[in-house]
Design an enzyme around this catalytic site. Structure first.
Site, PDB file in Angstrom:
ATOM      1  N   LYS A   1      36.318   1.681  -7.165  1.00  0.00           N
ATOM      2  CA  LYS A   1      35.699   1.930  -8.471  1.00  0.00           C
ATOM      3  C   LYS A   1      36.359   3.136  -9.140  1.00  0.00           C
ATOM      4  CE  LYS A   1      31.296  -0.120  -7.195  1.00  0.00           C
ATOM      5  NZ  LYS A   1      30.014   0.087  -6.512  1.00  0.00           N
TER       6      LYS A   1
ATOM      7  N   GLN B   1      25.693   4.582  -4.868  1.00  0.00           N
ATOM      8  CA  GLN B   1      26.153   3.477  -4.018  1.00  0.00           C
ATOM      9  C   GLN B   1      25.088   3.148  -2.972  1.00  0.00           C
ATOM     10  OE1 GLN B   1      29.240   1.807  -4.420  1.00  0.00           O
ATOM     11  NE2 GLN B   1      28.372   0.403  -2.939  1.00  0.00           N
TER      12      GLN B   1
ATOM     13  N   ASP C   1      24.733   0.696 -13.415  1.00  0.00           N
ATOM     14  CA  ASP C   1      24.463  -0.473 -12.577  1.00  0.00           C
ATOM     15  C   ASP C   1      23.389  -1.382 -13.170  1.00  0.00           C
ATOM     16  OD1 ASP C   1      25.979  -0.896 -10.324  1.00  0.00           O
ATOM     17  OD2 ASP C   1      24.837   0.468  -9.050  1.00  0.00           O
TER      18      ASP C   1
END
Ligand code: NAP
Length: 295
Positions: free
Chosen positions: A55, A99, A122
């Site tokens: 990422k 994460q 997200d």
């Protein structure tokens, strides 16, 4: 039966990232703003470390300002929440994510609830989930966004099609089902308590597998000509210290029956990263009160 179309997420994602890079460069040129994206990694889960590295690399290549904060696996919930609060208050960060999974001593829901919905790259915050579910905008989670873009490669028109999503997680299964519903598909969501999964799957013109069980979906579960999106990432031990990554679909069987199918790796995975960057640029623009810049 004609060969299945391979839905190449790697090249679709590369195109999206190239387009984002031009838009980011324009934002910098015209407004002097560089969109910042941050990732918080807690612990040393090897798969998470790879995802976070990928990422950050993709973000830097597209001209974003990446930030990575790592906390040890022993970090307390308070420490994790403090980092989230720092990200919320940092004007140079326009979007960020924590994460998952988090270590057991940290309540993931409490952490997601602490993310500012306006920086929720997200789209996991309940405020964004509610907006998406009710068709009122919001941040759409990156993986479902990527799934839809891949489906569109094979299906221009989805209205009236039977769609089956296997898996009902808040991050993948549920939002993907909502997006398919928005496209006027007739949507079935299957899960671990569903009975006769094979015959449910066989109804699908569009089949999305987001389960986390290697090669669960067999070739005979697939309706001839169906569009098959395989979200799963499963590491299979081959013995002798070797392993390989497989999806939730038995690809070699499914490719003979499907009309279009995503490979694993190289399907949904790269799209998730591209869509995450897209979400971050969108959040940056809405913070500035401007439309997404053109290329
Ligand atoms: P998750 O939260 O564990 O959810 C899995 C879902 O599958 C649950 O709804 C579960 O049902 C259902 N399920 C489990 N076993 C089943 C079975 N035997 N038959 C039918 N349904 C079953 O997982 P997730 O976060 O959605 O992720 C799913 C997979 O996608 C994982 O392999 C993950 O690594 C992968 N993933 C990939 C990407 C990417 O970018 N490619 C992104 C995210 C996730 P219940 O609700 O009844 O328990």
């Amino acid at each position: 039966m004609a060969e299945a179309q391979i839905l190449d997420g790697k090249s679709l994602a590369a195109g999206i990232r190239a387009s984002l890079a031009k838009r980011v460069a324009r934002l910098k040129r015209e407004r002097g703003i560089t969109p910042g994206i941050a990732v918080l990694l807690v612990g040393d889960d090897p798969a998470s470390q790879i995802y976070v590295r990928n990422k950050a690399k993709a973000a830097a290549e597209a001209g974003f300002l990446p930030r990575e904060v790592k906390l040890p696996a022993s970090a307390s919930e308070t420490e994790v929440l403090r980092t989230v609060e720092d990200f919320n208050n940092d004007d140079a960060i326009h979007g960020f994510l924590v994460q998952l999974p988090l270590p057991p001593q940290v309540d993931a829901l409490r952490v997601i609830d602490a993310v500012d919905p306006a920086k929720d790259a997200d789209g996991f915050h309940v405020f964004n989930a509610g907006l998406v579910a009710s068709g009122r905008g919001g941040v759409v989670p990156a993986t479902p966004l990527g799934c839809m873009a891949l489906i569109r490669l094979a299906r221009r028109e989805m209205a009236g099609l039977e769609a089956v999503v296997i898996g009902r997680s808040n991050s993948v299964g549920k939002p993907t089902a909502q997006l398919l519903l928005r496209e006027n598909c007739t949507v079935t969501i299957a899960h671990s308590r569903s009975k006769d999964l094979a015959s449910i799957a066989r109804r699908a013109d569009i089949l999305v597998a987001a389960v986390g069980k290697g090669e669960l979906v067999r070739g005979e579960w697939i309706k001839p000509g169906a569009t098959v999106i395989d979200v799963g990432i499963n590491r299979i031990d081959l013995g002798g210290g070797k392993s390989k990554i497989v999806g939730d679909v038995a690809y070699d069987e499914a490719v003979k029956v499907a009309g279009a199918i995503t490979p694993v790796p190289g399907g949904v995975g790269p799209m998730t990263i591209a869509c995450l960057l897209q979400n971050t640029l969108m959040l940056c623009c809405s913070r500035l009160g401007i439309d997404l810049p053109g290329e």
